[in-house]
Design an enzyme around this catalytic site. Structure first.
Site, PDB file in Angstrom:
ATOM      1  N   SER A 292       0.752  -1.122   0.028  1.00  7.23           N
ATOM      2  CA  SER A 292       0.002  -0.105   0.091  1.00  7.23           C
ATOM      3  C   SER A 292       0.645   1.448   0.000  1.00  7.23           C
ATOM      4  CB  SER A 292      -0.895   0.032   1.243  1.00  7.23           C
ATOM      5  OG  SER A 292      -2.070   0.798   0.979  1.00  7.23           O
TER       6      SER A 292
ATOM      7  N   ASP B  31      -9.076  -5.184  -4.777  1.00  3.67           N
ATOM      8  CA  ASP B  31      -8.675  -3.622  -4.792  1.00  3.67           C
ATOM      9  C   ASP B  31      -9.811  -2.753  -5.299  1.00  3.67           C
ATOM     10  OD1 ASP B  31      -6.495  -2.908  -2.987  1.00  3.67           O
ATOM     11  OD2 ASP B  31      -5.146  -4.095  -4.324  1.00  3.67           O
TER      12      ASP B  31
ATOM     13  N   HIS C 225      -7.428  -5.673  -0.459  1.00  5.74           N
ATOM     14  CA  HIS C 225      -6.398  -4.736  -0.218  1.00  5.74           C
ATOM     15  C   HIS C 225      -5.192  -5.279   1.014  1.00  5.74           C
ATOM     16  CE1 HIS C 225      -4.110  -1.069  -0.818  1.00  5.74           C
ATOM     17  NE2 HIS C 225      -4.121  -1.011   0.852  1.00  5.74           N
TER      18      HIS C 225
END
Length: 293
Positions: A153, A236, A268
């Site tokens: 991320s 995602d 995610h």
């Protein structure tokens, strides 16, 4: 703000709220479960490896590393530097040792990097810190057989910035053999008008100079021999997926060694959580890259 602008901002904020796209649980629960998974993985790693905590790489309070050293030694010791996510404002190195669970028993050193999250740290500082952490690690562990990077991320953004470093400004030029950029953001401009930027307070100028997508020339100069894996979760958000796909295509067009991994049945969060499992697809890829399978 007009009704249209409000709608546009709402939609953009939703796109950049990864917890709203998980199919497994509610937004709040998926974040709680994520922190719990990382913490328990890190606790397990501390029982499997010799752990050296709070090793300084700079003068700042947060400029410290946790190092997970395999208990059994072998002459071929690769080292993985992990840069945590949390939108540049949450999480820390304290719950970032989980990758050592499958890697330490295979003779791999894992380094979890601490950096000054917002609001204490700004984007320029964080990028400078992770670059210095890599330089310091290479100087400290000069005998390693190969250096690898992994970021998730916001950490994937920071890892991509490490790959785009002009090392002539440093006393060392790290030869990074492989990099796993997992569910990252590579262009910061779209988040300027979202809640993500509230603690970061980035201007357009700061966002541009810290966007990996703007630094392809430097990446080519410093990391041309690096095997780069851009991984994205099936669940995602479309915007996150678009960022990864666009960055992948840009690297591919620049002639870099890059592959794209669209990981099925992940969101995610569990796309990185599953790195505790030796049989997980991305763990297997990393072990193969290091010649450990």
């Amino acid at each position: 703000m007009s009704h249209w602008e409000k709608n546009k901002k709402y939609e953009l904020e939703k796109q950049y709220s990864p917890s709203q796209w998980s199919h497994r649980m509610s937004a709040d629960d998926v974040i709680k479960a994520h922190v719990a998974a990382l913490k328990s993985g890190t606790e397990k790693a501390r029982s499997l490896a010799q752990t050296l905590v709070d090793i300084p790489y700079g003068e700042g309070d947060e400029e410290k590393l946790d190092v997970y050293v395999p208990i059994s030694s072998s002459p071929d010791v690769p080292l993985v530097i992990y840069i945590h996510g949390g939108y540049w404002q949450f999480l820390s190195k304290e719950e970032s040792g989980f990758m050592a669970v499958p890697l330490a028993p295979k003779g791999v050193v894992v380094v979890a990097v601490g950096y000054s999250i917002a609001p204490k740290g700004n984007m320029d500082l964080m990028v400078s810190q992770v670059r210095r952490s890599v330089a310091a690690t290479v100087q400290q562990y000069s005998h390693i057989s190969g250096l690898y990077l992994c970021g998730h991320s916001a950490g994937a953004h920071l890892a991509a910035m490490v790959l785009s470093t002009d090392w002539s400004e440093y006393s060392v030029s790290p030869q990074i053999k492989g990099a796993f950029l997992v569910s990252g953001i590579y262009d910061l401009l779209p988040i300027l008008s979202t809640y993500v930027n509230d603690p970061l307070k980035m201007t357009e100028e700061v966002a541009v100079r810290n966007s990996p997508s703007q630094l392809l020339h430097q990446l080519k100069a410093s990391s041309s021999a690096c095997d780069i894996v851009i991984a994205v979760a099936q669940n995602d958000s479309p915007e996150f997926r678009k960022q990864s796909e666009f960055y992948f295509r840009s690297l591919e067009a620049a002639g870099l060694n890059v592959t794209f991994e669209d990981v099925p049945n992940t969101d995610h969060f569990n796309i990185i959580e599953q790195f505790v499992d030796e049989n997980y697809h991305l763990t297997q890829l990393l072990l193969k890259m290091m010649g450990k399978i």
